[in-house]
Design an enzyme around this catalytic site. Structure first.
Site, PDB file in Angstrom:
ATOM      1  N   SER A 106      38.308  51.085  37.882  1.00  8.93           N
ATOM      2  CA  SER A 106      39.830  50.862  37.688  1.00  8.93           C
ATOM      3  C   SER A 106      40.337  50.017  38.792  1.00  8.93           C
ATOM      4  CB  SER A 106      40.472  52.216  37.952  1.00  8.93           C
ATOM      5  OG  SER A 106      40.206  53.004  39.357  1.00  8.93           O
ATOM      6  N   LYS A 107      41.547  49.803  38.916  1.00  9.19           N
ATOM      7  CA  LYS A 107      42.266  48.960  39.653  1.00  9.19           C
ATOM      8  C   LYS A 107      41.911  49.032  41.203  1.00  9.19           C
ATOM      9  CE  LYS A 107      45.801  46.970  37.025  1.00  9.19           C
ATOM     10  NZ  LYS A 107      46.624  47.941  36.129  1.00  9.19           N
ATOM     11  N   ARG A 108      41.683  50.563  41.440  1.00  5.09           N
ATOM     12  CA  ARG A 108      41.299  51.080  42.780  1.00  5.09           C
ATOM     13  C   ARG A 108      40.304  50.349  43.288  1.00  5.09           C
ATOM     14  NH1 ARG A 108      38.699  55.715  43.566  1.00  5.09           N
ATOM     15  NH2 ARG A 108      38.680  56.064  41.376  1.00  5.09           N
TER      16      ARG A 108
ATOM     17  N   GLY B 168      39.255  47.429  42.823  1.00  3.17           N
ATOM     18  CA  GLY B 168      39.420  45.701  43.080  1.00  3.17           C
ATOM     19  C   GLY B 168      39.771  45.270  41.596  1.00  3.17           C
TER      20      GLY B 168
END
Ligand code: GLU
Length: 489
Positions: free
Chosen positions: A253-255, A257
């Site tokens: 996920s965006k977490r 990167g």
């Protein structure tokens, strides 16, 4: 064997994600390997979340990756239109058929009523699902609900007590009990079909032979198989590719990167590196080889070597691959791609001599994992001043032979043209000859005088990149730093 027809069917609700790109790639590889047809269809039935910008981003990203398509949006083809919102009439016809055959029914339940049912089931420890309330409505009840102004959705009647088996090309047989499914909506009250319904009609009418998509759709597949059966269509073969996990083994996920293709493109990853990387994300080639050209991937790709277990996104590997492709690519191509980063950093205008720009790029290309990093490495050429950056560099510059080295170097700079690597190499050689010193005693202090550092690109690049004026300036600045009078030329 029938001709392979595959499709990539993104919902335009965001940019092209790494996982979507991988699905697109696997479909494309299969199509190209078997001389089949690649279709791109836009699944935009989620009207609120779909946008033309996302569609454009997805198509641009596919093009940038070099994943082309033979049929679909922007291309046309015999089974169009290829955007689901343009196919609503087609879905309506099939919905009417299911309704007439008693395989679907109108449902008048409101969101609140559905939620209340869900909660009641959960409270009893049962699987939340639609239990068929509207199936039992009498004609009079229906009239009353319609008179209230309710607009019905259409639900598919899931046959009870059966087991549906998905013969997955990656996972093998996966069994689902229909009793756990519950009648599901196929057309919403606004007349727009749901994903599960539209996808079946489209894949059938577009004569898709293989559906390769993310594992998150595996649980949709029994619903889709039931619809194929009810509509009298032959289902395609399915291959569900495992999730992509971050290094911590949770869903990417965006977490973790950057997750979109566009982000990687902006950072200066090359499409060939990303393609190579995505192919290895879930597909295991025979042997140890890791570098694959597009053509090799087409040759060697096969669904039976796609792994069931989740693929872990390994950024270091992507960086390694990208570094490899940056070093392999023709210099002029890398220069062209690097110019925007250098310009944005204010280092160049873009009007510079290409041969000089080539030197700048070539001097640092071996350090790059992505092109955006180039600005971190070329600062030494553009800094107004380059005093010793640390104690180690300062000590090198304080060496007793240094004034002699710099003096000799100044003379060579005055006398000789140093615009090419060859000229620079000749000058550097003459410098040791003139000073009668070992290479290390000459080159290291010269490097510190010219860049402020003890490490960096080859001197034979640094010299022609800096050019006569800057070379003179920096040597003078080194003398000033040392507090030594610069000798007369
Ligand atoms: N529109 C779906 C998605 O983007 C495609 C699913 C499928 O390939 O069937 O997830």
């Amino acid at each position: 064997m029938e001709r392979v027809r595959v499709r990539f069917a993104p919902s335009p609700t965001g940019p092209l994600h790494i996982g979507g790109a991988r699905s697109a790639l696997f479909n494309w590889l299969l199509a190209r390997k078997y001389n089949g047809t690649m279709v791109v269809r836009i699944e935009d039935t989620d009207l609120e979340r779909s946008s033309p910008e996302s569609e454009k981003n997805i198509l641009d990203s596919l093009r940038w990756l070099g994943i082309d398509w033979d049929e679909g949006v922007e291309k046309g083809g015999p089974y169009g239109p290829y955007r689901q919102t343009e196919r609503v009439e087609i879905y309506r016809e099939y919905a009417q058929r299911l309704l007439a055959e008693g395989k679907a029914y109108y449902c008048y339940c409101t969101e609140e009523e559905l939620e209340a049912e869900r909660q009641a089931l959960l409270a009893r420890g049962e699987m939340p699902r639609y239990t068929g309330r509207c199936l039992r409505l009498t004609v009079a009840e229906k009239r009353r609900l319609e008179a209230e102004g309710r607009r019905p959705a259409l639900r598919f009647r899931v046959p009870p007590g059966r087991v549906v088996t998905v013969e997955d090309l990656v996972r093998g047989p996966v069994r689902f009990e229909t009793d756990g499914i519950g009648d599901f909506v196929i057309v919403k009250s606004d007349g727009i079909p749901t994903y599960n319904f539209a996808v079946v009609i489209d894949d059938a009418l577009m004569k898709i032979t293989h559906v390769i998509r993310g594992e998150e759709h595996l649980s949709n597949t029994p619903r889709q198989l039931l619809l194929y059966e009810a509509l009298g269509f032959t289902p395609p073969r399915f291959a569900h590719v495992s999730l992509i996990l971050g290094q911590d083994r949770t869903k990417m996920s965006k977490r973790h990167g950057a997750t979109s293709v566009e982000q990687y493109r902006r950072m200066g990853y090359l499409p060939e590196a990303l393609i190579n990387f995505l192919a290895l994300l879930g597909w295991a080639p025979e042997g140890e080889k890791e570098i694959f050209s597009r053509e090799e991937l087409i040759q060697e790709f096969s669904l039976d070597r796609v792994a069931k277990n989740p693929a872990v996104f390994d950024l270091e590997k992507l960086n390694w691959l990208n570094g490899y492709y940056i070093r392999q690519a023709p210099l002029a191509k890398i220069r062209e791609l690097a110019v925007p980063y250098l310009r944005e950093a204010g280092y160049i205008t873009g009007q510079e001599n290409p041969a000089w720009l080539d030197l700048v790029v070539q001097s640092v290309r071996e350090y790059l994992t992505c092109l955006a990093e180039i600005t971190q490495h070329v600062g030494i050429y553009f800094a107004p001043q380059v005093p010793p950056a640390d104690e180690e560099a300062a000590n090198v510059l304080r060496g007793e032979q240094v004034p002699q080295v710099l003096t000799a170097f100044s003379r060579l700079v005055e006398e000789r043209d140093i615009t090419t690597v060859e000229e620079a190499k000749a000058v550097l050689k003459d410098l040791t000859r003139m000073t009668r010193l070992g290479g290390k005693q000459v080159y290291l202090p010269l490097r510190v005088a010219l860049t402020g550092r003890t490490r960096g690109p080859e001197l034979y690049y640094i010299l022609p990149i800096l050019g006569r004026e800057k070379l003179k300036q920096r040597v003078e600045a080194a003398f000033a730093w040392l507090g030594v009078e610069k000798p007369a030329p």
